[in-house]
Design a protein around this motif. Sequence first.
Motif, PDB file in Angstrom:
ATOM      1  N   LEU A 235      -5.611   5.481   4.329  1.00  0.00           N
ATOM      2  CA  LEU A 235      -4.419   4.953   4.990  1.00  0.00           C
ATOM      3  C   LEU A 235      -4.779   3.885   6.022  1.00  0.00           C
ATOM      4  O   LEU A 235      -4.167   2.803   6.066  1.00  0.00           O
ATOM      5  CB  LEU A 235      -3.638   6.091   5.649  1.00  0.00           C
TER       6      LEU A 235
ATOM      7  N   SER B 247      -1.650   2.742  -0.172  1.00  0.00           N
ATOM      8  CA  SER B 247      -2.366   3.984   0.074  1.00  0.00           C
ATOM      9  C   SER B 247      -1.418   5.179   0.173  1.00  0.00           C
ATOM     10  O   SER B 247      -1.673   6.226  -0.414  1.00  0.00           O
ATOM     11  CB  SER B 247      -3.191   3.857   1.360  1.00  0.00           C
TER      12      SER B 247
ATOM     13  N   LEU C 284      -0.625  -0.244   3.604  1.00  0.00           N
ATOM     14  CA  LEU C 284      -0.185   1.110   3.948  1.00  0.00           C
ATOM     15  C   LEU C 284       0.624   1.701   2.800  1.00  0.00           C
ATOM     16  O   LEU C 284       0.419   2.851   2.417  1.00  0.00           O
ATOM     17  CB  LEU C 284       0.635   1.100   5.237  1.00  0.00           C
ATOM     18  N   TRP C 285       1.535   0.912   2.239  1.00  0.00           N
ATOM     19  CA  TRP C 285       2.355   1.393   1.126  1.00  0.00           C
ATOM     20  C   TRP C 285       1.482   1.724  -0.092  1.00  0.00           C
ATOM     21  O   TRP C 285       1.703   2.729  -0.763  1.00  0.00           O
ATOM     22  CB  TRP C 285       3.428   0.383   0.750  1.00  0.00           C
TER      23      TRP C 285
ATOM     24  N   THR D 169      -4.262  -0.267   5.517  1.00  0.00           N
ATOM     25  CA  THR D 169      -3.357  -0.848   6.513  1.00  0.00           C
ATOM     26  C   THR D 169      -4.062  -1.981   7.252  1.00  0.00           C
ATOM     27  O   THR D 169      -3.484  -3.056   7.465  1.00  0.00           O
ATOM     28  CB  THR D 169      -2.870   0.222   7.506  1.00  0.00           C
TER      29      THR D 169
ATOM     30  N   SER E 105      -4.399  -4.989   4.640  1.00  0.00           N
ATOM     31  CA  SER E 105      -3.220  -5.686   4.120  1.00  0.00           C
ATOM     32  C   SER E 105      -1.923  -5.354   4.843  1.00  0.00           C
ATOM     33  O   SER E 105      -0.835  -5.613   4.311  1.00  0.00           O
ATOM     34  CB  SER E 105      -3.053  -5.357   2.630  1.00  0.00           C
ATOM     35  N   GLY E 106      -1.998  -4.774   5.994  1.00  0.00           N
ATOM     36  CA  GLY E 106      -0.791  -4.484   6.758  1.00  0.00           C
ATOM     37  C   GLY E 106       0.096  -3.441   6.080  1.00  0.00           C
ATOM     38  O   GLY E 106      -0.392  -2.480   5.495  1.00  0.00           O
ATOM     39  N   LEU E 107       1.413  -3.671   6.157  1.00  0.00           N
ATOM     40  CA  LEU E 107       2.360  -2.712   5.591  1.00  0.00           C
ATOM     41  C   LEU E 107       2.217  -2.582   4.080  1.00  0.00           C
ATOM     42  O   LEU E 107       2.423  -1.499   3.522  1.00  0.00           O
ATOM     43  CB  LEU E 107       3.794  -3.110   5.942  1.00  0.00           C
ATOM     44  N   GLU E 108       1.859  -3.670   3.430  1.00  0.00           N
ATOM     45  CA  GLU E 108       1.631  -3.622   1.984  1.00  0.00           C
ATOM     46  C   GLU E 108       0.465  -2.687   1.650  1.00  0.00           C
ATOM     47  O   GLU E 108       0.523  -1.901   0.703  1.00  0.00           O
ATOM     48  CB  GLU E 108       1.337  -5.031   1.463  1.00  0.00           C
TER      49      GLU E 108
END
Length: 168
Positions: free
Chosen positions: A36, A51, A48-49, A40, A43-46
């Motif tokens: 996670l 993972s 995080l999504w 994150t 690639s930031g929020l992308e």
Amino acid sequence: MVEIVLLSVLLICLITDIYSRRILNVVTIPAILFGLIYFTAQSGLEGLWFSFSGFILGLILLLIPFMLGGMGAGDVKLMAAIGALMGSTFVLYAFFFTAVIGGCISGIILLRRMGIKQMATHMFITFAVFRGNAKEMHATTEGKSKFSFPYGIAIVSGTLLAYIWGGF
């Protein structure tokens, strides 16, 4: 980097599951958190999504067998860790290969312990009488099944096969 963490987690879990029939939280939880945080940071929020969706899918795939008593919580958390480290598409492939390998191992164990005639009778009764109602089937067994094996073997093998197969 993620592949090194994945392979390390798989190796440790394989060893602990074979020798103690346990997959340790001290291995799976940090792997989930690593996945996670790593994605994150990358690639930031992308990320995080990527993972998080792998984590959730890995968790859900083995949750029902766990709730029916077919496997331990460590197996579920290991598949969730694989998802967190490699994403949802990979964990789906790993699950498929794991299920095939786990089914083959179970069949071999049953065949060796029961013999072909008794196994065929057992399978007929299971499918004809219970019609796949796993909850009723589970309720008729006392305690743990005498036909169990460390499912981490199937998870590790299925994951390695998915990794080698590639193309996802």
